[in-house]
Design a protein around this motif. Sequence first.
Motif, PDB file in Angstrom:
ATOM      1  N   SER A  92      17.836 -13.687 -18.657  1.00  0.00           N
ATOM      2  CA  SER A  92      16.467 -14.109 -18.375  1.00  0.00           C
ATOM      3  C   SER A  92      16.362 -14.419 -16.888  1.00  0.00           C
ATOM      4  N   ILE A  93      15.295 -13.978 -16.303  1.00  0.00           N
ATOM      5  CA  ILE A  93      15.064 -14.166 -14.878  1.00  0.00           C
ATOM      6  C   ILE A  93      14.114 -15.342 -14.709  1.00  0.00           C
ATOM      7  N   GLN A  94      14.467 -16.285 -13.859  1.00  0.00           N
ATOM      8  CA  GLN A  94      13.572 -17.396 -13.587  1.00  0.00           C
ATOM      9  C   GLN A  94      12.321 -16.858 -12.903  1.00  0.00           C
ATOM     10  N   ALA A  95      11.181 -17.429 -13.269  1.00  0.00           N
ATOM     11  CA  ALA A  95       9.907 -16.951 -12.728  1.00  0.00           C
ATOM     12  C   ALA A  95       9.870 -17.041 -11.204  1.00  0.00           C
ATOM     13  N   GLU A  96      10.421 -18.099 -10.651  1.00  0.00           N
ATOM     14  CA  GLU A  96      10.422 -18.266  -9.192  1.00  0.00           C
ATOM     15  C   GLU A  96      11.259 -17.178  -8.522  1.00  0.00           C
ATOM     16  N   ARG A  97      12.395 -16.857  -9.115  1.00  0.00           N
ATOM     17  CA  ARG A  97      13.263 -15.816  -8.548  1.00  0.00           C
ATOM     18  C   ARG A  97      12.584 -14.451  -8.650  1.00  0.00           C
ATOM     19  N   ILE A 102       9.621  -9.850  -6.114  1.00  0.00           N
ATOM     20  CA  ILE A 102       8.410  -9.028  -6.020  1.00  0.00           C
ATOM     21  C   ILE A 102       7.746  -9.187  -4.652  1.00  0.00           C
ATOM     22  N   LYS A 103       7.675 -10.415  -4.147  1.00  0.00           N
ATOM     23  CA  LYS A 103       7.050 -10.640  -2.837  1.00  0.00           C
ATOM     24  C   LYS A 103       7.825  -9.949  -1.727  1.00  0.00           C
ATOM     25  N   GLU A 104       9.146 -10.029  -1.771  1.00  0.00           N
ATOM     26  CA  GLU A 104       9.940  -9.368  -0.735  1.00  0.00           C
ATOM     27  C   GLU A 104       9.839  -7.849  -0.870  1.00  0.00           C
ATOM     28  N   PHE A 105       9.776  -7.353  -2.115  1.00  0.00           N
ATOM     29  CA  PHE A 105       9.586  -5.922  -2.340  1.00  0.00           C
ATOM     30  C   PHE A 105       8.268  -5.466  -1.725  1.00  0.00           C
ATOM     31  N   LEU A 106       7.196  -6.208  -1.963  1.00  0.00           N
ATOM     32  CA  LEU A 106       5.884  -5.848  -1.419  1.00  0.00           C
ATOM     33  C   LEU A 106       5.878  -5.898   0.109  1.00  0.00           C
ATOM     34  N   TYR A 107       6.604  -6.846   0.672  1.00  0.00           N
ATOM     35  CA  TYR A 107       6.710  -6.929   2.125  1.00  0.00           C
ATOM     36  C   TYR A 107       7.405  -5.688   2.687  1.00  0.00           C
ATOM     37  N   VAL A 108       8.459  -5.246   2.022  1.00  0.00           N
ATOM     38  CA  VAL A 108       9.174  -4.042   2.459  1.00  0.00           C
ATOM     39  C   VAL A 108       8.273  -2.817   2.306  1.00  0.00           C
ATOM     40  N   VAL A 109       7.531  -2.745   1.208  1.00  0.00           N
ATOM     41  CA  VAL A 109       6.616  -1.613   0.994  1.00  0.00           C
ATOM     42  C   VAL A 109       5.575  -1.565   2.115  1.00  0.00           C
ATOM     43  N   ARG A 110       5.001  -2.727   2.468  1.00  0.00           N
ATOM     44  CA  ARG A 110       4.008  -2.761   3.562  1.00  0.00           C
ATOM     45  C   ARG A 110       4.628  -2.260   4.870  1.00  0.00           C
ATOM     46  N   ASN A 111       5.824  -2.720   5.170  1.00  0.00           N
ATOM     47  CA  ASN A 111       6.500  -2.274   6.398  1.00  0.00           C
ATOM     48  C   ASN A 111       6.793  -0.790   6.352  1.00  0.00           C
ATOM     49  N   SER A 151      -6.085 -15.970  -0.337  1.00  0.00           N
ATOM     50  CA  SER A 151      -5.530 -16.625   0.846  1.00  0.00           C
ATOM     51  C   SER A 151      -4.023 -16.469   0.807  1.00  0.00           C
ATOM     52  N   ARG A 152      -3.432 -16.430   1.941  1.00  0.00           N
ATOM     53  CA  ARG A 152      -1.986 -16.248   2.035  1.00  0.00           C
ATOM     54  C   ARG A 152      -1.324 -17.549   1.599  1.00  0.00           C
ATOM     55  N   SER A 153      -0.475 -17.479   0.597  1.00  0.00           N
ATOM     56  CA  SER A 153       0.176 -18.678   0.102  1.00  0.00           C
ATOM     57  C   SER A 153       1.413 -18.987   0.929  1.00  0.00           C
ATOM     58  N   SER A 154       1.884 -20.202   0.804  1.00  0.00           N
ATOM     59  CA  SER A 154       3.087 -20.590   1.543  1.00  0.00           C
ATOM     60  C   SER A 154       4.297 -19.822   1.049  1.00  0.00           C
ATOM     61  N   SER A 155       4.311 -19.429  -0.233  1.00  0.00           N
ATOM     62  CA  SER A 155       5.453 -18.668  -0.745  1.00  0.00           C
ATOM     63  C   SER A 155       5.484 -17.264  -0.147  1.00  0.00           C
ATOM     64  N   ASP A 156       4.307 -16.688   0.173  1.00  0.00           N
ATOM     65  CA  ASP A 156       4.277 -15.400   0.866  1.00  0.00           C
ATOM     66  C   ASP A 156       4.934 -15.535   2.232  1.00  0.00           C
ATOM     67  N   GLN A 157       4.602 -16.626   2.918  1.00  0.00           N
ATOM     68  CA  GLN A 157       5.168 -16.855   4.242  1.00  0.00           C
ATOM     69  C   GLN A 157       6.673 -17.086   4.147  1.00  0.00           C
ATOM     70  N   VAL A 158       7.123 -17.798   3.105  1.00  0.00           N
ATOM     71  CA  VAL A 158       8.552 -18.045   2.918  1.00  0.00           C
ATOM     72  C   VAL A 158       9.294 -16.730   2.722  1.00  0.00           C
ATOM     73  N   ALA A 159       8.743 -15.822   1.899  1.00  0.00           N
ATOM     74  CA  ALA A 159       9.391 -14.525   1.657  1.00  0.00           C
ATOM     75  C   ALA A 159       9.453 -13.722   2.949  1.00  0.00           C
ATOM     76  N   GLU A 160       8.371 -13.721   3.714  1.00  0.00           N
ATOM     77  CA  GLU A 160       8.352 -12.981   4.972  1.00  0.00           C
ATOM     78  C   GLU A 160       9.346 -13.580   5.964  1.00  0.00           C
ATOM     79  N   ASP A 161       9.380 -14.906   6.047  1.00  0.00           N
ATOM     80  CA  ASP A 161      10.311 -15.569   6.964  1.00  0.00           C
ATOM     81  C   ASP A 161      11.758 -15.314   6.572  1.00  0.00           C
ATOM     82  N   ALA A 162      12.038 -15.279   5.262  1.00  0.00           N
ATOM     83  CA  ALA A 162      13.401 -15.032   4.789  1.00  0.00           C
ATOM     84  C   ALA A 162      13.869 -13.634   5.179  1.00  0.00           C
TER      85      ALA A 162
END
Length: 168
Positions: A92-97, A102-111, A151-162
């Motif tokens: 089972s995958i934790q929802a946060e993980r 998914i957020k990091e995947f979407l960031y890579v897709v955008r790039n 609106s851009r959430s803080s978790s989006d920014q965390v994924a991008e910063d990571a």
Amino acid sequence: LPGESSRKGAFHMVLAGHTFNNKLASKGSKGLALCCYQAVIRKYESKQWLHIADHFHFTMARQAFSLGLLPESLTHFLALLNSFTVKDKRVSIQAERESTYIKEFLYVVRNWKEKSKPSDEEPCIDLSIPCIGQKVTVVLPSDSEASGTFSRSSSDQVAEDALLADTP
């Protein structure tokens, strides 16, 4: 004892990958870390050690991104995300993980879309959508999200910063 020495060799490759992936590592060392993980991923997948294989794919996706290997990064993210649809997978995958993946995947897709050459055809990404069980609660977006004012959430920014932290 070929099986035991093979397992021991794979374990040492993983340790080498972790060593090369050190935060202070140079770009060349990160490439070596990526090679180490690629050398052993199939061994762990064939043994059905799915949590470890997921960790390797996520790590390799991030390393490939930091090295500017966007298509390879996408390949590893797709392998990771598509593994969630495997019926026999009992991890089972934790929802946060999962959200981070998914957020990091979407960031890579955008790039990737920004840096890829424009063509007449839209690129095809083979991403399987997991089935939702009957006993799963689905949370619908709030009215502000439904109206299209995201609106851009803080978790989006965390994924991008990571991801950017690994980029030289």
